[in-house]
Design a protein around this motif. Structure first.
Motif, PDB file in Angstrom:
ATOM      1  N   VAL A 323       0.883  -1.303   0.010  1.00 29.21           N
ATOM      2  CA  VAL A 323      -0.116   0.033   0.178  1.00 29.21           C
ATOM      3  C   VAL A 323       0.807   1.315   0.098  1.00 29.21           C
ATOM      4  O   VAL A 323       2.128   1.046   0.258  1.00 29.21           O
ATOM      5  CB  VAL A 323      -0.903   0.112   1.342  1.00 29.21           C
ATOM      6  CG1 VAL A 323      -1.708  -1.378   1.253  1.00 29.21           C
ATOM      7  CG2 VAL A 323      -0.127   0.199   2.458  1.00 29.21           C
ATOM      8  N   GLU A 324       0.314   2.401  -0.507  1.00 28.75           N
ATOM      9  CA  GLU A 324       0.937   3.581  -0.357  1.00 28.75           C
ATOM     10  C   GLU A 324       0.707   4.611   0.754  1.00 28.75           C
ATOM     11  O   GLU A 324      -0.697   4.709   1.023  1.00 28.75           O
ATOM     12  CB  GLU A 324       0.979   4.247  -1.743  1.00 28.75           C
ATOM     13  CG  GLU A 324       1.751   3.477  -2.891  1.00 28.75           C
ATOM     14  CD  GLU A 324       1.804   4.319  -3.917  1.00 28.75           C
ATOM     15  OE1 GLU A 324       2.821   4.106  -4.650  1.00 28.75           O
ATOM     16  OE2 GLU A 324       0.804   5.047  -4.383  1.00 28.75           O
ATOM     17  N   ILE A 325       1.394   5.196   1.593  1.00 33.54           N
ATOM     18  CA  ILE A 325       1.225   6.160   2.463  1.00 33.54           C
ATOM     19  C   ILE A 325       1.891   7.564   2.086  1.00 33.54           C
ATOM     20  O   ILE A 325       3.038   7.459   1.475  1.00 33.54           O
ATOM     21  CB  ILE A 325       0.989   6.169   3.858  1.00 33.54           C
ATOM     22  CG1 ILE A 325       2.577   5.578   4.100  1.00 33.54           C
ATOM     23  CG2 ILE A 325       0.438   4.688   4.179  1.00 33.54           C
ATOM     24  CD1 ILE A 325       2.729   5.616   5.852  1.00 33.54           C
ATOM     25  N   ALA A 326       1.381   8.588   2.342  1.00 34.23           N
ATOM     26  CA  ALA A 326       2.386   9.887   2.121  1.00 34.23           C
ATOM     27  C   ALA A 326       3.713   9.690   3.120  1.00 34.23           C
ATOM     28  O   ALA A 326       3.532   9.489   4.173  1.00 34.23           O
ATOM     29  CB  ALA A 326       1.296  10.998   2.793  1.00 34.23           C
ATOM     30  N   LYS A 327       4.682  10.257   2.115  1.00 38.02           N
ATOM     31  CA  LYS A 327       6.039  10.100   2.834  1.00 38.02           C
ATOM     32  C   LYS A 327       6.114  11.038   4.324  1.00 38.02           C
ATOM     33  O   LYS A 327       6.817  10.645   5.055  1.00 38.02           O
ATOM     34  CB  LYS A 327       7.016  10.691   2.007  1.00 38.02           C
ATOM     35  CG  LYS A 327       8.441  10.606   2.392  1.00 38.02           C
ATOM     36  CD  LYS A 327       9.483  10.739   1.455  1.00 38.02           C
ATOM     37  CE  LYS A 327      10.769  10.391   1.973  1.00 38.02           C
ATOM     38  NZ  LYS A 327      11.346  11.315   3.277  1.00 38.02           N
ATOM     39  N   THR A 328       5.522  12.056   3.994  1.00 38.14           N
ATOM     40  CA  THR A 328       5.251  13.058   5.388  1.00 38.14           C
ATOM     41  C   THR A 328       4.706  12.120   6.530  1.00 38.14           C
ATOM     42  O   THR A 328       5.185  12.186   7.755  1.00 38.14           O
ATOM     43  CB  THR A 328       4.355  14.227   5.390  1.00 38.14           C
ATOM     44  OG1 THR A 328       3.075  13.918   4.452  1.00 38.14           O
ATOM     45  CG2 THR A 328       5.125  15.277   4.076  1.00 38.14           C
ATOM     46  N   LEU A 329       3.592  11.235   6.318  1.00 35.49           N
ATOM     47  CA  LEU A 329       3.145  10.577   7.509  1.00 35.49           C
ATOM     48  C   LEU A 329       4.155   9.704   7.753  1.00 35.49           C
ATOM     49  O   LEU A 329       4.081   9.380   9.037  1.00 35.49           O
ATOM     50  CB  LEU A 329       1.751   9.924   6.954  1.00 35.49           C
ATOM     51  CG  LEU A 329       1.273   8.863   7.834  1.00 35.49           C
ATOM     52  CD1 LEU A 329       0.827   9.404   9.165  1.00 35.49           C
ATOM     53  CD2 LEU A 329      -0.091   8.221   7.274  1.00 35.49           C
ATOM     54  N   TYR A 330       4.857   8.953   6.830  1.00 34.28           N
ATOM     55  CA  TYR A 330       5.696   7.842   7.126  1.00 34.28           C
ATOM     56  C   TYR A 330       6.720   8.661   8.161  1.00 34.28           C
ATOM     57  O   TYR A 330       7.228   7.889   8.976  1.00 34.28           O
ATOM     58  CB  TYR A 330       6.168   7.349   5.998  1.00 34.28           C
ATOM     59  CG  TYR A 330       7.342   6.266   6.159  1.00 34.28           C
ATOM     60  CD1 TYR A 330       6.893   5.024   6.554  1.00 34.28           C
ATOM     61  CD2 TYR A 330       8.702   6.304   5.916  1.00 34.28           C
ATOM     62  CE1 TYR A 330       7.638   3.810   6.706  1.00 34.28           C
ATOM     63  CE2 TYR A 330       9.538   5.316   6.386  1.00 34.28           C
ATOM     64  CZ  TYR A 330       9.102   4.409   6.621  1.00 34.28           C
ATOM     65  OH  TYR A 330      10.070   3.176   6.760  1.00 34.28           O
ATOM     66  N   ASP A 331       7.436   9.576   7.572  1.00 34.64           N
ATOM     67  CA  ASP A 331       8.404  10.205   8.406  1.00 34.64           C
ATOM     68  C   ASP A 331       8.049  10.399  10.108  1.00 34.64           C
ATOM     69  O   ASP A 331       8.864  10.387  10.698  1.00 34.64           O
ATOM     70  CB  ASP A 331       8.901  11.560   7.599  1.00 34.64           C
ATOM     71  CG  ASP A 331       9.515  11.225   6.398  1.00 34.64           C
ATOM     72  OD1 ASP A 331      10.103  10.124   6.260  1.00 34.64           O
ATOM     73  OD2 ASP A 331       9.700  12.009   5.496  1.00 34.64           O
ATOM     74  N   ASP A 332       6.699  11.030   9.945  1.00 40.06           N
ATOM     75  CA  ASP A 332       6.138  11.327  11.310  1.00 40.06           C
ATOM     76  C   ASP A 332       6.106  10.298  12.134  1.00 40.06           C
ATOM     77  O   ASP A 332       6.536  10.223  13.140  1.00 40.06           O
ATOM     78  CB  ASP A 332       4.706  12.227  11.291  1.00 40.06           C
ATOM     79  CG  ASP A 332       5.266  13.619  10.763  1.00 40.06           C
ATOM     80  OD1 ASP A 332       6.195  14.022  10.528  1.00 40.06           O
ATOM     81  OD2 ASP A 332       4.001  14.062  10.524  1.00 40.06           O
ATOM     82  N   LEU A 333       5.676   9.186  11.617  1.00 35.10           N
ATOM     83  CA  LEU A 333       5.497   7.873  12.301  1.00 35.10           C
ATOM     84  C   LEU A 333       6.991   7.237  12.782  1.00 35.10           C
ATOM     85  O   LEU A 333       7.061   6.819  13.996  1.00 35.10           O
ATOM     86  CB  LEU A 333       4.732   6.821  11.565  1.00 35.10           C
ATOM     87  CG  LEU A 333       3.248   7.094  11.307  1.00 35.10           C
ATOM     88  CD1 LEU A 333       2.631   6.012  10.207  1.00 35.10           C
ATOM     89  CD2 LEU A 333       2.450   6.898  12.650  1.00 35.10           C
TER      90      LEU A 333
END
Lengths: 340, 340
Positions: A323-333
């Motif tokens: 699946v794809e998630i936004a890179k900004t979300l990934y970085d924050d996680l």
């Protein structure tokens, strides 16, 4: 999605478990929550996927939730399974009471689950789809916080009070909907505020009870229900069935309980399940065909069934294995995972 | 009301029984129908009161209904009471199965009634209020004829599909609503047509699927649901639960069955009943207080609860011992009584 990160389902689950465990959720709760997040991400339901890990962490930090408590199921010989979440997240309670709800429904034709004293952040469609996957029709309702004014009112009394429904279809994705009875979801208003965009008419009132298109004034005032007085009546029904009927909080009480603590609301949830075999006198196939004819009549005229986009995402994501998630979300996680 | 006639409840009942009997309804059916008409007239619910005697007569003249048939109840030890109206009017079937629904609900906590193969013309609030008068919460749903387009559609697939709900209040009139999931009731569009008034936006489409404000074009095209895609989803749920779930017709099938015969639609009905004692673990009083606090929070801000006007009419009409109907309606009913 501007810049995206690809994650396998295992990677989603492991990232979720890491953050949940680090936040203070024990293994059983973490597994139940991670299951739900994976289910949402498979369907590209970003609003209730990994993004919610921040809320799970915030809820724990607010200090009221118990991350290790075991739900307590009340044994009964009637058609209701009551499960006390005892101040834990709702999902483990649902998970543990689900087999009993299915068994009662298959035996009695209709049955209900009442989840009490739970923190709740999740979409309802994954839960009703667990029931339709078992061949049952299902409905689910929860209150929330009293951000929503009744029709003709000037201030919040009602929650965003979602209603979800799923109907099993042989060899096909189910017919499912899950909508807030508020005109907009709370998060949508926040998105308008951040974007500096005016709200459409009929979505909110300001703190003096006057119609407003200003998202900030709406956040300080109250949201409106969808569908005017009919949507308002439906929202009140949800308050009653998912609150006082099951000995649990209304949205007014849930908001008082939360104070300024933030995190997921604390309240109850009700689910109803229907066995088509019992209701139809065993005539499932001809009645499935009847339902399919209705669905075909709807789609043949160019109208969409609810959830069609979500099912298309599910098929694509399962096929390609990520699946794809936004890179900004990934970085924050990633940052959250390291902090905790 | 321009010119009105005063009738006592006995006069309403007797006039109803005369016309129903003359139309071909046997004593049991006539009594059940007359009960409903009296109940509606006490509440000044003119749209479902004596006015409907014309439809009862038309339905008989259309030749498909059986005015003397006895409903057949399927015995079960589960939570569903199925009652086959066998081609009669719904009301006698409801009347005969009601004690069983109440008993099952009190025993099992939640139960359902499925009425099959009935002709149906009545409001649903009197039925859910029979259940709330017994201390139970209740929901009722029926399909109708496929006059209503789904959201995004161009032609009728759905019925006006009403949803009714009632919640018992100690020492007070219940919280009750009963609304069509179409934006307007079918009769309202007819009233606009007769008055030569344009419809509001969002109520109907013409036969080519384009939005229209012309009541005549709306009658030839399709109505829209309330609340856009959410109301449409809710309407589809009602089709499924009151149709294929219970082995009965969808609104599409009901319209086909009727052909051009006129009169009341033929289909099924579903009712759900909830026992607050079972759901709350016996904690009825504190939860009634919780519900009352919600109602007070709604009315304190100047918003109205649904049905408040109807309950005010009921109190006034019972106090003074008579109801008023339009003289034109009274004269037409007298004429009908003499013709048959």
């Amino acid at each position: 999605m501007s810049e995206a990160v690809k994650l396998t389902l295992d990677e989603i689950r492991n990232l979720s478990l890491t953050i949940l465990s680090g936040s203070g959720y024990g293994p059983d709760h973490a597994a139940a929550i991670a299951d739900m997040l994976v289910t949402c991400q498979i369907d590209d339901c970003q609003s209730h996927g990994l993004f919610r890990l921040f809320m799970c962490n915030d809820t724990m930090k607010a200090g009221k939730i118990d991350g290790n408590v075991a739900p307590a199921i009340t044994q009964s010989d009637n058609a209701i399974v009551r499960v006390d979440a005892r101040g834990g997240m709702s999902l483990l309670a649902f998970h543990e009471a689900l087999p009993i709800l299915i068994e009662k429904t298959r035996t009695l034709g209709i049955a209900a689950m009442a989840i009490n004293r739970c923190f709740h952040f999740s979409a309802l469609w994954p839960e009703v789809e667990r029931l339709s996957a078992a061949g049952l029709a299902a409905m689910a309702m929860v209150p929330s916080h009293s951000w929503v004014a009744p029709a003709g009112g000037t201030r919040g009394s009602l929650g965003t009070n979602p209603l979800a429904f799923s109907w099993p279809r042989q060899g096909k994705d189910p017919f499912t909907f899950d909508f807030a009875t508020s005109a907009f979801a709370r998060g949508e208003i926040e998105l308008y505020r951040r974007a500096g965009k005016p709200l459409p008419d009929g979505v909110a009132i300001d703190k003096d009870g006057n119609p407003t298109n200003d998202p900030q004034a709406a956040m300080e005032g109250a949201m409106l229900t969808f569908g005017s007085y009919k949507g308002s009546a439906l929202s009140i029904m949800i308050e009653l069935l998912a609150g006082p009927l099951i000995d649990d909080l209304t949205s007014l009480e849930s908001m008082e309980f939360a104070g300024n603590s933030g995190g997921a609301p604390y309240h109850g949830e009700i689910l109803l399940a229907f066995d088509p075999g019992h209701f139809s006198g065993g005539r499932i196939d001809p009645n499935d065909a009847r339902a399919e004819r209705l669905f075909a009549d709807i789609t043949d005229q160019g109208a969409r069934l609810p959830s069609q986009r979500r099912f298309a995402a599910r098929a694509r994501n399962i096929e390609r294995g990520y699946v794809e998630i936004a890179k900004t979300l990934y970085d924050d996680l990633q940052e959250l995972a390291q902090q905790i």
